[in-house]
Scaffold this active site. Structure first.
Site, mmCIF file in Angstrom:
data_model
loop_
_atom_site.group_PDB
_atom_site.id
_atom_site.type_symbol
_atom_site.label_atom_id
_atom_site.label_comp_id
_atom_site.label_asym_id
_atom_site.label_seq_id
_atom_site.Cartn_x
_atom_site.Cartn_y
_atom_site.Cartn_z
ATOM 1 C CB SER A 211 4.557 -0.039 2.788
ATOM 2 O OG SER A 211 4.278 -1.226 3.488
ATOM 3 C CD GLU A 329 -0.985 3.018 7.376
ATOM 4 O OE1 GLU A 329 -0.894 2.089 6.552
ATOM 5 O OE2 GLU A 329 -0.324 4.063 7.282
ATOM 6 C CG HIS A 423 -0.639 -0.206 3.949
ATOM 7 N ND1 HIS A 423 0.174 0.450 4.847
ATOM 8 C CD2 HIS A 423 0.188 -0.927 3.153
ATOM 9 C CE1 HIS A 423 1.431 0.133 4.608
ATOM 10 N NE2 HIS A 423 1.475 -0.693 3.578
#
Length: 539
Positions: A211, A329, A423
């Site tokens: 990320s 995600e 995610h």
């Protein structure tokens, strides 16, 4: 005994009665860590830069002065100052206390190590939250695979990414912001100087992150001052969005200095001296409440150009890359999604109005039959799939192989929460920390199948760090993405897939190129039914 260059011995003999904790003489100074039952030596809270407090607040990091007394390295250092996470966040977990003296790192090294690959982890958290010492990032399992693992802290939020005209005027380079990125570079310099003391090879360093950590990896690949500090890169759920320029209005982004001045006024500070006098936690809390979203800045110095421009122009580091994303995600990031239209017909009308001649491609990829799934997939592909393939093609052009994955693994608790492959959900599998996830994280069952998947992923990642080629004994060979678009999908077990990513990439790449050519439209999560009208085709 850990060996350094030319056989130099760095571990010191211990003479205290009953003392079993390892003592190592780093070039920076001696430190006493802890020895684990599984043959690792762990050193936590090692400072790589001076505390960025007082007049050093909002200045580039200053290398930590060498120390002479033995430093106790049994516990992690402060996490960097940050506001509380969003209420109910599945990512909110246990961290050490926060403080401005937070520029430190943790190390896991096999005992008797020598010349091992080095894996440097850069945590995520939207550049607002997180710490390298969070339990899910514990490096023990990866270190047991024959690596030296390092996890770093770097300045977050307003402390890491505030640009301001006064700060630029203070700088000999005439720039401001990017302090968090400069911290990461300073940490890599510390690693290069010191890591041989625990058996790491300073010429075989892999930077890795997820990320915002993966965004940082891309920035390090693009930053001239980071060149030569790493040999490989891993970017998990990277998102190559538009960034503000320091002084110019570009791509629909306000100049970073203007945003910094506006933020100072919102916090009641007329100048930088006033901001430096404010209590750090108050600044962090109020900055987030005022809407400040930290992000690296195109300043012409640390970052000479937009990331997409760097990868298009081939100015990024020509290193092997492992990159990828999760199939779900956005399921844990639904605040990024726009409100859905009332009907499928309204959805299709919105797409035609926003995408013009590309509306047919958009609807083929993201049909109206299930609008929520279409919106989730649009955001996933615009942010993460496009970025992975973009990087793969750019690295291939420089002659560096790239390996792409899609994490598409389901387990009961995640499925029950409608968080299939959300995610960050691959991280506990890579680190082997499935029993150390945050409290609200869907619990991963302790089964042989989950353990086998974790073992495979850990082996692929460590093999890439060691040789530049991801391999796992007994599992599928992982082909480079190009020339035929093959990648590995991690479902119940790894398998090779091909072709599925290209259509999404082609569509979103066309969208980004048109926005760049127009010059006044950002590219981020403003896609699908949230997209501004698409400019005409670039000729």
């Amino acid at each position: 005994m850990l060996g350094g260059p030319a056989g130099e011995e760095f571990f010191l003999s211990t003479v205290e009665a009953g003392e079993t904790r390892p003592l190592v003489r780093f070039p920076a100074g001696p430190a006493r860590g802890v020895r684990t039952n599984d043959g690792l030596c762990v050193f936590r809270g090692l400072p790589y830069a001076e505390p960025p407090t007082g007049e050093r607040r909002w200045k580039p990091p200053v290398p930590r002065a060498d120390w002479h007394d033995v430093r106790d390295a049994a516990a992690p250092g402060f996490a960097c100052i940050q506001p509380p996470r969003r209420a109910g966040s599945i990512y909110d977990g246990d961290m050490p206390p926060t403080g401005e003296d937070c520029l430190s790192l943790d190390i896991w090294a096999p005992e008797d190590a020598s010349g091992l690959p080095v894996f440097v982890w850069i945590h995520g958290g939207s550049f607002i939250w997180g710490a390298g010492s969070e339990p899910v990032y514990d490096g023990a399992a990866l270190a047991q695979r024959g690596m030296v693992v390092v996890s770093i802290n770097y300045r977050l939020g307003i402390f890491g990414y505030l640009a301001h005209p006064e700060l630029s005027a203070e700088s000999p380079d005439g720039v401001s912001g990017n302090y968090g990125l400069l911290d990461q570079i300073e940490a890599l310099r510390w690693v290069r100087r010191n890591i041989a003391a625990v058996g790491g090879d300073p010429d075989n360093v892999t930077i890795a992150g997820e990320s915002a950590g993966a965004f940082s990896v891309m920035c390090l690949m693009a930053a001239p001052s980071a060149r030569g500090l790493f040999a490989r890169a891993i970017a998990q759920s990277a998102y190559m969005v538009s960034m503000p320029s320091l002084k110019e209005h570009r791509y629909g982004e306000e100049p970073a200095e203007e945003k910094g001045s506006q933020l100072g006024r919102a916090l009641g500070a007329l100048d930088i001296a006033s901001l430096r006098s404010m209590e750090a936690q108050d600044i962090a809390n109020h900055a987030l409440q005022a809407g400040f979203l930290p992000i690296p800045i195109v300043d012409g110095h640390v970052l000479p150009e937009q990331l997409v421009e760097a990868f298009d122009h081939g100015t990024q580091a020509p290193v092997p890359l492992l990159t990828g994303f999760t199939s779900g995600e956005v399921r844990s990031l639904r605040f990024l999604m726009p409100a859905l239209p009332a009907s499928a017909g309204a959805y299709e009308a919105e797409i035609h109005a926003r995408y013009g001649d590309l509306a047919g491609q958009c609807l083929a990829l993201y049909p109206a039959g299930d609008m929520e799934e279409a919106a989730l997939a649009t955001l996933r592909d615009a942010l993460y799939t496009w970025t992975s393939v973009k990087m793969a093609k750019a690295q291939q052009h420089l002659g560096a192989a790239t390996y792409i994955y899609c994490f598409d693994h389901a387990y009961p608790a995640a499925q029950a929460a409608d968080l299939h492959a959300f995610h960050g959900s691959e991280m506990p599998y890579i680190f082997g920390t499935m029993d150390r996830t945050p409290p609200r994280w869907p619990a991963i069952p302790a089964t042989a199948g989950e353990a086998a998947l974790s073992n495979a992923m850990g082996e692929y990642w460590s093999s890439f760090a060691r040789t530049g080629v991801p391999q796992a004994s007994g599992y599928a060979g992982w082909p480079a993405y190009l020339p035929d678009g093959k990648h590995v999908t991690f479902a119940e077990q790894p398998h090779v897939a091909s072709g599925a990513l290209e259509a999404a990439f082609t569509f979103h790449d066309d969208v980004v190129r048109r926005r760049m050519a127009a010059g006044d439209i950002p590219w981020n999560w403003n896609v699908g039914i949230a997209a501004p009208p698409l400019p005409a085709k670039v000729r």
